[in-house]
Design an enzyme around this catalytic site. Structure first.
Site, PDB file in Angstrom:
ATOM      1  N   SER A   9      37.620 -32.286  24.965  1.00  0.00           N
ATOM      2  CA  SER A   9      37.831 -32.824  26.300  1.00  0.00           C
ATOM      3  C   SER A   9      38.389 -31.665  27.121  1.00  0.00           C
ATOM      4  CB  SER A   9      38.815 -33.995  26.258  1.00  0.00           C
ATOM      5  OG  SER A   9      38.985 -34.530  27.549  1.00  0.00           O
ATOM      6  N   ASN A  24      31.033 -17.039  31.439  1.00  0.00           N
ATOM      7  CA  ASN A  24      29.613 -16.792  31.163  1.00  0.00           C
ATOM      8  C   ASN A  24      28.691 -17.319  32.268  1.00  0.00           C
ATOM      9  OD1 ASN A  24      29.244 -19.570  30.734  1.00  0.00           O
ATOM     10  ND2 ASN A  24      29.518 -19.387  28.521  1.00  0.00           N
ATOM     11  N   LEU A  29      27.507 -20.039  33.362  1.00  0.00           N
ATOM     12  CA  LEU A  29      26.687 -21.239  33.290  1.00  0.00           C
ATOM     13  C   LEU A  29      27.463 -22.400  32.672  1.00  0.00           C
ATOM     14  CD1 LEU A  29      23.298 -19.724  32.095  1.00  0.00           C
ATOM     15  CD2 LEU A  29      23.879 -20.548  34.389  1.00  0.00           C
ATOM     16  N   LYS A  76      25.888 -16.110  28.574  1.00  0.00           N
ATOM     17  CA  LYS A  76      25.618 -17.234  27.687  1.00  0.00           C
ATOM     18  C   LYS A  76      24.344 -16.944  26.896  1.00  0.00           C
ATOM     19  CE  LYS A  76      26.123 -22.249  28.004  1.00  0.00           C
ATOM     20  NZ  LYS A  76      26.409 -23.348  28.964  1.00  0.00           N
ATOM     21  N   HIS A 118      22.115 -25.370  27.464  1.00  0.00           N
ATOM     22  CA  HIS A 118      23.455 -25.798  27.074  1.00  0.00           C
ATOM     23  C   HIS A 118      23.367 -26.949  26.074  1.00  0.00           C
ATOM     24  CE1 HIS A 118      27.808 -26.497  27.701  1.00  0.00           C
ATOM     25  NE2 HIS A 118      27.490 -27.762  27.486  1.00  0.00           N
ATOM     26  N   GLU A 177      52.248 -35.087  34.638  1.00  0.00           N
ATOM     27  CA  GLU A 177      52.251 -35.951  33.461  1.00  0.00           C
ATOM     28  C   GLU A 177      51.276 -35.484  32.393  1.00  0.00           C
ATOM     29  OE1 GLU A 177      53.901 -38.137  36.901  1.00  0.00           O
ATOM     30  OE2 GLU A 177      51.964 -37.111  36.610  1.00  0.00           O
ATOM     31  N   GLN A 186      54.349 -48.151  42.286  1.00  0.00           N
ATOM     32  CA  GLN A 186      55.343 -47.751  41.286  1.00  0.00           C
ATOM     33  C   GLN A 186      55.369 -48.679  40.067  1.00  0.00           C
ATOM     34  OE1 GLN A 186      57.211 -44.808  42.434  1.00  0.00           O
ATOM     35  NE2 GLN A 186      55.444 -45.120  43.786  1.00  0.00           N
TER      36      GLN A 186
END
Length: 618
Positions: free
Chosen positions: A115, A176, A178, A238, A252, A358, A419
């Site tokens: 991620s 790279n 790309l 790449k 890719h 956070e 909040q």
């Protein structure tokens, strides 16, 4: 290795990345090929790591933030002798340690990546442990892609690294040009990245990422830079080395079609072995974190006192920190409200102010726990939702961290809906292997904070802003997965009210009113929402046939769902009514908020009357 050998090692890493992806029929060889020379120089000349003892505190740490380039990482492990060629070719197979994106199933991986935008934030946490806590001269290297430099979390990390003067941290950006669908925003403009990192207080070095001598000098310069983190900005191509894919769009995440021809173009397989340098002598292999086993002297509150659970959290954490040297605390610049400030004042050397960041706060916790520390990270429950992806990935990393969310629900009062944490229970219950706790009084909070220290995975405890009555004695116990039956008339109970946190007190008020109406009810404090106390719920269902859940949370994913799921095994279920926050709150007093949401004692009383189909006037 001489530079000619380093160039050959880079080619070997490219070949092995192509071979691994070809064997799997999937993967990201071109993203691996662009960074191969960077990996070769780091592995052969600069990394200090004992692969036989990955837990050694003196080991440098390498975080592959561009986790899709895992074939490069695994090729590096093969070159170092950590894995064999046979295992390399199990890439992405069922049961293989070599997953599509790295996870700590491999002992040399500190945290799962893939991620994008998370590797540098976690690396900051690891580097903070080395500089502020361990005081051990290991270095942290993070290999990032250029596409992920668009992630806001990267810049939270960049600011934190500069603030903490993490000169033991080196970011290597594989520029790279790309991305997945085409060119990146900045292309090969290294200066664009340099200007931004300079503005954040970083030392930057621009290099040709395929010139191993240039790269080698950059790593040496990074090691000699003091009071600043360093970013090596490497211009690369790449798919480097294979004309059919080099610097070309559309490849890719795809194996190279003619892998045999590509391998031949790269010069064929090599069998270079790298003797990776070991950690510096004099660094002990003692247990990380400096744990101590002193008795925890938790705060004690008298029944009838009015104490906010957030206050009990702060004092309990302070006490836990006194007893255990491995406990560290983090807060998102709201420590005076969350009460983390009690720990900060008592143990300033183990407190990390994360400011309003956070994502970085959670990532720092993940990095710190990888070094053997026990983090408690706290902010308003509403704001922890910003870090959901980091929490999800922390679970994939099998990280052990404690999260505390304060100011939960509409009970905070006039601050308004921005909040109010009304989604946090659902978020944390959905995380793999998590534990979710919601105490209703101060003594319960203190005990659960201490209990969390010995649990595994992601642990979450929800605290409240306002003072609430202490209803449990300081010697009461609260096992995870348990609950407390606060009121019961045995077989005469007509219904069971299941509550947690602030609604426990509303349920007790409603029980008093209902008794006046001649409707005896059972009140259950379901302080453990995951795991849930199925036995007590089963008993209540068998005795009453009617359950009412009441929660200061949206109806989706919270206490009501936890109770409903306890009866989702196909057997006959009790009648179940669920009170939750279904309105959009606005500013009002806590009492007005609970009433408007339909979760106060009056609403509970009315719901129970309807549930048992009996309306009696006194």
């Amino acid at each position: 290795m001489h530079y000619e050998e380093l160039a050959e090692l880079g080619q070997q890493l490219r070949v092995d990345a192509v071979r691994a992806a070809d064997a799997a029929g999937s993967g990201h060889p071109t993203s691996s090929m662009s960074a191969a020379d960077l990996g070769a120089v780091l592995l052969a000349h600069h990394l200090r790591f004992d692969f036989d003892h990955p837990e050694h505190p003196g080991n440098d740490r390498f975080v592959l933030s561009k986790g899709h380039a895992s074939p490069l990482l695994y090729a590096m492990y093969k070159a170092a002798g950590a894995i064999g060629d046979d295992e390399l070719l199990t890439f992405r197979e069922l049961g293989s340690r070599l997953e599509g994106h790295p996870t700590p199933r491999l002992p040399w991986v500190d945290s799962a990546t893939g991620s994008l935008g998370q590797g540098l934030p976690v690396g900051v946490g690891i580097a903070m442990a080395g500089k502020r806590l361990d005081e051990i001269p290991f270095r942290v290297y993070v290999l990032s892609g250029d596409s992920e430099m668009a992630e806001g979390s990267v810049w939270e990390a960049a600011e934190a690294a500069s603030y903490h003067q993490l000169d033991n941290l080196t970011l290597i950006v594989d520029v790279n040009r790309l991305g997945q669908r085409g060119p990146t925003r900045e292309g090969h403009d290294l200066d664009a990245y340099a200007r931004r990192l300079h503005a954040f207080g970083w030392h930057t070095i621009e290099v040709d990422g395929h010139d191993v001598e240039d790269v080698d000098r950059a790593f040496a310069e990074a090691r000699s830079t003091i009071r600043q983190p360093t970013a090596i900005l490497a211009r690369t191509l790449k798919g480097k080395g294979v004309k059919a894919v080099e610097d070309q769009e559309g490849f890719h995440g795809k194996p190279i079609k003619d892998a045999e021809a590509a391998i031949a173009e790269l010069g064929g397989p090599r069998h270079l072995h790298v003797e990776v340098r070991r950690p510096e002598q004099g660094v002990s292999q003692s247990t990380l974190g400096g744990k101590s086993g002193g008795e925890v002297e938790l705060p004690r509150y008298d029944i009838g006192d009015e104490v906010a659970t957030r206050t009990a959290y702060g004092h309990a954490l302070e006490a836990l920190g006194t007893a255990r040297a491995d406990v560290v605390a983090l807060d998102g610049e709201v420590g005076d409200s969350t009460r983390t400030e009690f720990f900060a004042k008592a143990h300033p050397d183990r407190y990390f102010e994360s400011f309003i960041a956070e994502q970085q706060m959670v990532a720092s916790a993940v990095g710190l726990q990888s070094r053997g520390y026990l983090p408690y990270a706290c902010s308003f429950a509403a704001f922890l939702t910003r870090a959901h992806d980091f929490l999800r990935m922390a679970a994939v990393s099998q990280a052990g961290i404690n999260m505390v969310g304060s100011h939960a629900g509409v009970a905070i009062g006039p601050d308004g809906p921005s909040q109010m944490g009304l989604e946090d229970l659902a978020m944390f219950r959905s995380i793999h292997g998590s534990t979710v706790l919601y105490p209703s009084d101060a003594n319960q909070t203190a005990k659960l904070i201490a209990t969390m220290a010995d649990l595994d995975g992601i642990r979450y405890l929800r605290t409240s802003r306002g003072d609430t009555p202490v209803i449990y004695g300081p010697d009461e116990t609260f096992p995870v997965g348990g609950s407390k039956v606060l009121r019961t008339h045995g077989d005469d109970d007509r219904a069971a009210i299941v509550a947690a946190g602030v609604t426990v007190h509303e349920a007790l008020k409603a029980a008093d009113t209902l008794e006046e109406y001649g409707i005896p009810v059972r009140v259950i404090d379901l302080y453990s929402l995951k795991p849930v106390d199925k036995d007590t719920l089963d008993d209540a269902a068998a005795a009453t046939g009617c359950l009412l859940t009441v929660e200061d949370h949206h109806p989706e994913g919270g206490l009501g769902d936890a109770v409903a799921e306890a009866f989702a095994d196909g057997r006959p279920a009790p009648r179940l009514t669920r009170l939750a926050v279904r309105n959009l709150p606005a500013s009002a007093s806590p009492e007005e908020q609970l009433h408007a949401a339909g979760i106060d004692a009056e609403a509970i009383t009315a719901a129970v009357k309807l549930l048992v189909e009996r309306v009696v006037t006194p």
